[in-house]
Design a protein around this motif. Structure first.
Motif, mmCIF file in Angstrom:
data_model
loop_
_atom_site.group_PDB
_atom_site.id
_atom_site.type_symbol
_atom_site.label_atom_id
_atom_site.label_comp_id
_atom_site.label_asym_id
_atom_site.label_seq_id
_atom_site.Cartn_x
_atom_site.Cartn_y
_atom_site.Cartn_z
ATOM 1 N N UNK A 629 43.698 40.692 42.854
ATOM 2 C CA UNK A 629 41.973 40.986 42.615
ATOM 3 C C UNK A 629 41.281 41.330 41.967
ATOM 4 N N UNK A 630 41.380 41.462 40.444
ATOM 5 C CA UNK A 630 40.735 41.869 39.099
ATOM 6 C C UNK A 630 40.427 39.654 38.621
ATOM 7 N N UNK A 631 42.239 39.379 38.924
ATOM 8 C CA UNK A 631 41.721 38.170 38.363
ATOM 9 C C UNK A 631 40.702 36.949 39.378
ATOM 10 N N UNK A 633 37.872 38.423 40.734
ATOM 11 C CA UNK A 633 36.411 38.665 40.385
ATOM 12 C C UNK A 633 35.945 38.352 38.391
ATOM 13 N N UNK A 634 37.180 38.565 37.937
ATOM 14 C CA UNK A 634 37.237 37.618 36.323
ATOM 15 C C UNK A 634 36.457 36.639 36.852
ATOM 16 N N UNK A 635 37.661 35.558 37.420
ATOM 17 C CA UNK A 635 37.449 34.028 37.804
ATOM 18 C C UNK A 635 36.155 34.055 38.369
ATOM 19 N N UNK A 636 35.351 34.300 39.485
ATOM 20 C CA UNK A 636 34.016 34.123 39.993
ATOM 21 C C UNK A 636 32.620 34.957 38.571
ATOM 22 N N UNK A 637 32.936 35.957 38.584
ATOM 23 C CA UNK A 637 31.993 35.920 37.429
ATOM 24 C C UNK A 637 31.893 34.922 36.166
ATOM 25 N N UNK A 638 33.352 34.335 35.725
ATOM 26 C CA UNK A 638 32.947 33.046 34.649
ATOM 27 C C UNK A 638 32.680 31.743 35.245
ATOM 28 N N UNK A 644 42.417 29.122 35.663
ATOM 29 C CA UNK A 644 42.338 29.606 34.182
ATOM 30 C C UNK A 644 42.421 30.995 33.512
ATOM 31 N N UNK A 645 42.335 31.714 34.416
ATOM 32 C CA UNK A 645 42.439 33.507 33.099
ATOM 33 C C UNK A 645 44.347 34.052 33.371
ATOM 34 N N UNK A 646 44.654 33.619 34.456
ATOM 35 C CA UNK A 646 46.641 34.244 34.027
ATOM 36 C C UNK A 646 46.235 32.821 36.070
ATOM 37 N N UNK A 647 47.453 32.395 35.264
ATOM 38 C CA UNK A 647 48.540 31.364 36.042
ATOM 39 C C UNK A 647 49.049 32.842 37.168
ATOM 40 N N UNK A 648 49.705 32.693 38.036
ATOM 41 C CA UNK A 648 50.181 32.668 39.045
ATOM 42 C C UNK A 648 51.872 33.614 38.630
ATOM 43 N N UNK A 649 52.214 32.469 37.832
ATOM 44 C CA UNK A 649 53.549 32.802 37.201
ATOM 45 C C UNK A 649 53.163 34.269 36.063
ATOM 46 N N UNK A 676 44.628 37.651 25.463
ATOM 47 C CA UNK A 676 44.635 39.298 25.070
ATOM 48 C C UNK A 676 42.904 39.850 24.907
ATOM 49 N N UNK A 677 42.463 39.116 23.604
ATOM 50 C CA UNK A 677 41.309 39.305 23.236
ATOM 51 C C UNK A 677 40.227 39.276 24.259
ATOM 52 N N UNK A 678 40.413 38.802 25.667
ATOM 53 C CA UNK A 678 39.823 38.496 26.313
ATOM 54 C C UNK A 678 39.724 39.304 27.793
ATOM 55 N N UNK A 679 40.444 39.450 28.149
ATOM 56 C CA UNK A 679 41.460 39.917 29.359
ATOM 57 C C UNK A 679 42.180 40.871 28.565
ATOM 58 N N UNK A 680 42.559 41.248 27.645
ATOM 59 C CA UNK A 680 43.380 42.443 27.756
ATOM 60 C C UNK A 680 43.510 43.944 27.963
ATOM 61 N N UNK A 681 42.341 44.548 27.466
ATOM 62 C CA UNK A 681 41.907 45.458 28.129
ATOM 63 C C UNK A 681 41.681 45.793 28.611
ATOM 64 N N UNK A 682 40.560 44.811 30.314
ATOM 65 C CA UNK A 682 40.894 45.006 31.783
ATOM 66 C C UNK A 682 42.518 44.689 32.420
ATOM 67 N N UNK A 683 42.642 43.697 31.576
ATOM 68 C CA UNK A 683 44.538 44.314 32.838
ATOM 69 C C UNK A 683 45.351 45.154 32.153
#
Length: 708
Positions: A629-631, A633-638, A644-649, A676-683
């Motif tokens: 759900x987080x991924x 939302x991030x993909x929709x926002x960006x 591109x955010x994170x692959x399924x694997x 990590x810089x872009x998504x580390x804190x939120x993930x």
């Protein structure tokens, strides 16, 4: 420019281009090699004809195959002082005539043209109780198109399909013939037509109504057809009806760039033109102005072993210097993507613009790895064939703001300054963001700012209302300005384009020639695809391939057979004077073990999550869904694909390992410092129980998070 300036149109043309341009009347076939200035030659031919009085602009029709090419041709003709010349695609010209003459020939209004065949083919298959998946439906839709542009009926299709060796979606030709019949019934029931019907119906009206044919031939008396090697049977038939008994027809093409035979295109019309049309002049454009000599040499060497009956020309380089193209071997696909991204960053650091760089591949499925690698490297990119420029939200908003500002008056400021002021209100600034979706949006607006400078140079004294009119024209013609990002494109989508630097990836047997190509003619078309890819490059060309698809996989791939013996013109390839040998297998890398059953792990996804596909997942379902759900939302926002955010694997690996800090995230393959810089804190916050959507909205996750 007026009629007394006709001779100035010929200035600056080379002898062969001048021969094309200075003879605007009568039949002519132009064999134009890649990068030889064919568009320049034919647009100057039209302009010289109009300015000299030999042609009437409004009665001249220039036809090409894509809206982008037609838009570029209109722009050039306008700059040459002949904006009245009509330049359209085959379909656009036919549709215009169909809508105009339908009430007279049939009665009432012309039927709606459907944008896609998917639902129609699906309903036809359902009527026949055929079980077809989504991929199969695409194949069947393509076969419907091939049958129609080849002017085949359900009755004549089976014999033609057998001769061509076609078998879409594993259907036998008899079943496909029944599907063609059902497809026409579905269209009739819905009262719609498809794109092929536009050509067929327009041709049918002209063939049956001599009075209407006379009207069309009176309107258009002079014809130029670009990319003539891509003409299919129905387009050639329609063209012959347009031209009638006249001979003022100039056709231009390159047999070596025939890469659309699967759609019904055939170079035979180009190759036989001089024999079919009495008195036709023949001109060859061979001087390549696009590429450095080493690139031209490689292109010629690739085509030396081609079927010479195709009639391709040998290019003559006109530039000086240059660097020999190279072939780079990587152990696996992920390594190839990372290596290419690293080289692209080096070129960017050396001052090459991102818009001057392209990554070209045989199939669209290859793009994902390069999208991920470029995103991880912080390199902006655009996918050729993706969302249309003028449909992007930021562009629509900017154009709307400019339209409003134009109505209010723009004072006495120069056009670029006025546009910059308006774009600032849409979120643009002089300083470009580092990367990500904000950089992509900035690039779109920056391209509008650069376009305003071009318009100001071309039209001194241009005001904002003139610029808005230019944007409206470009939007209608799909003639987008250049966007500052690396281009990812298939070899088919790259045709007609060029870049300073080209990375030709996946140059291995099985991808080029693609595995499905087995017949000699199919193999030769794959060779021409390689030629098209090579000739897109101006200054820098790197070909590459990987020995294995997955990390740790068996090194079974070999370089494309089209590169055998080209060591004299391709650094890293086998030298022609030596016996051709395939590269030795790369050493097999040590394998990881499944943490559940201990089995060796070979594929990249298995190695990433540390578990084989046979063993059950060990993550908490609720935790994994929160990450998904987080991924999303991030993909929709960006405005990027989810992978591109994170692959399924990678997402599975995060859910199964539950990292508690940046170091734990970095230990997962595919999670580098950029991610990590872009998504580390939120993930990590989501793993700690934060609500995904709330966490996405936190601006502090960007830039303020220390990945160390």
């Amino acid at each position: 420019m007026n009629e007394h300036d006709a001779d100035s149109v010929l200035a600056g043309l080379d002898p062969q281009q001048r021969e094309v341009a200075a003879n605007p009347l009568g039949p002519m076939v132009v064999l134009a090699g890649a990068g030889t200035g064919k568009t320049r030659a034919i647009t100057h031919r039209i302009a010289y004809g109009v300015h000299s009085g030999a042609l009437v602009g409004q009665r001249t029709l220039a036809v090409t195959f894509t809206a982008r090419a037609a838009g570029e041709m209109r722009t050039r003709l306008r700059e040459l002082g002949v904006p009245q010349v009509v330049a359209r695609t085959f379909h656009a010209a036919a549709l215009s005539q169909l809508r105009y003459f339908w009430p007279q020939a049939i009665g009432g209004g012309a039927p709606e043209v459907v944008g896609t065949k998917g639902s129609l083919v699906g309903e036809a298959a359902g009527r026949l109780r055929l079980q077809v998946d989504r991929t199969g439906l695409r194949d069947l839709a393509g076969e419907v198109e091939w049958a129609k542009v080849s002017m085949l009926t359900p009755e004549t299709y089976p014999a033609a399909a057998r001769r061509a060796g076609r078998q879409p979606a594993d259907l036998d030709v008899t079943a496909m013939a029944r599907l063609l019949d059902a497809y026409e019934d579905v269209k009739s029931a819905r009262g719609v037509i498809d794109f092929e019907d536009v050509l067929l119906l327009a041709a049918g009206i002209l063939a049956e109504r001599e009075d209407i044919a006379r009207q069309v031939r009176d309107q258009y008396r002079h014809f130029v057809v670009d990319e003539y090697q891509d003409v299919n049977t129905v387009q050639q038939y329609l063209l012959s009806l347009w031209v009638g008994e006249r001979k003022d027809l100039c056709v231009v093409g390159d047999p070596a760039q025939t890469i659309y035979s699967f759609t019904g295109a055939s170079p035979r019309h180009l190759r036989t033109f001089a024999q079919r049309v009495e008195g036709a002049a023949k001109v060859e454009l061979v001087r390549n102005y696009r590429s450095d000599p080493p690139i031209v040499r490689l292109a010629n060497d690739v085509m030396k072993r081609a079927d010479q009956a195709f009639g391709s020309v040998t290019l003559q380089a006109q530039r000086d210097g240059g660097v020999t193209p190279k072939l780079v071997t990587y152990p696996d696909d992920p390594a190839e993507a990372r290596g290419v991204a690293k080289e692209i960053k080096r070129l960017l650091a050396d001052g090459v613009k991102a818009s001057g760089i392209a990554v070209l591949y045989r199939t669209n499925a290859q793009s994902e790895a390069f999208e991920t690698a470029l995103a991880d490297a912080g390199v902006p990119y655009q996918i050729r064939g993706g969302e249309r420029f003028f449909h992007r939200d930021e562009v629509r908003k900017a154009v709307l703001l400019m339209r409003g500002a134009a109505r209010s008056g723009d004072g006495s400021k120069p056009l670029p300054d006025v546009v910059a002021d308006v774009l600032s209100g849409a979120g643009w600034s002089q300083q470009a963001p580092a990367a990500g979706a904000s950089r992509e949006r900035w690039e779109s607006l920056q391209s509008l700012a650069e376009l305003s400078k071009d318009v100001a140079r071309t039209v001194p004294g241009a005001r904002l209302r003139d610029f808005v009119a230019e944007l409206d024209r470009r939007a209608s013609e799909q003639h987008a300005p250049k966007v500052e990002g690396v281009t990812l494109a298939s070899l088919h989508a790259a045709k007609g384009l060029e870049w300073d630097a080209v990375f030709f990836v996946g140059a291995s047997d099985g991808l080029l020639p693609i595995m499905m190509a087995s017949a000699p003619e199919a193999i030769e078309e794959e060779r021409r695809l390689m030629y098209v890819g090579i000739t897109r490059a101006r200054r820098f060309l790197q070909l590459s391939y990987s020995r294995s698809r997955h990390e740790g996989g068996r090194a079974s791939r070999n370089p494309s057979r089209f590169l055998d013996g080209l060591g004299d013109s391709l650094e890293g390839a086998v030298v022609a004077a030596t016996k051709t040998k395939r590269a030795a297998p790369a050493p097999k890398r040590s394998t990881a073990k499944c943490r559940t059953c201990g089995k060796d792990l070979y594929s990249a996804p298995e190695r990433k999550i540390g578990r084989c596909t046979e063993c059950p997942a060990t993550y908490d379902e609720a935790q994994f869904e929160a990450l998904r759900e987080w991924r999303a939302a991030v993909a929709k926002r960006d405005k990027v694909p989810a992978f591109v955010v994170f692959t399924d694997a990678t997402l599975v690996a995060i859910a199964e390992t539950l990292p508690a800090n940046p170091a734990g995230l970095r230990a997962i393959a595919g999670v580098g410092n950029t991610k990590i810089s872009k998504y580390g804190a939120s993930v990590l916050a989501v793993l700690g129980g934060a609500k995904p959507l709330d966490e996405v909205e936190k601006p502090s996750q960007f830039g303020d998070f220390d990945p160390a």
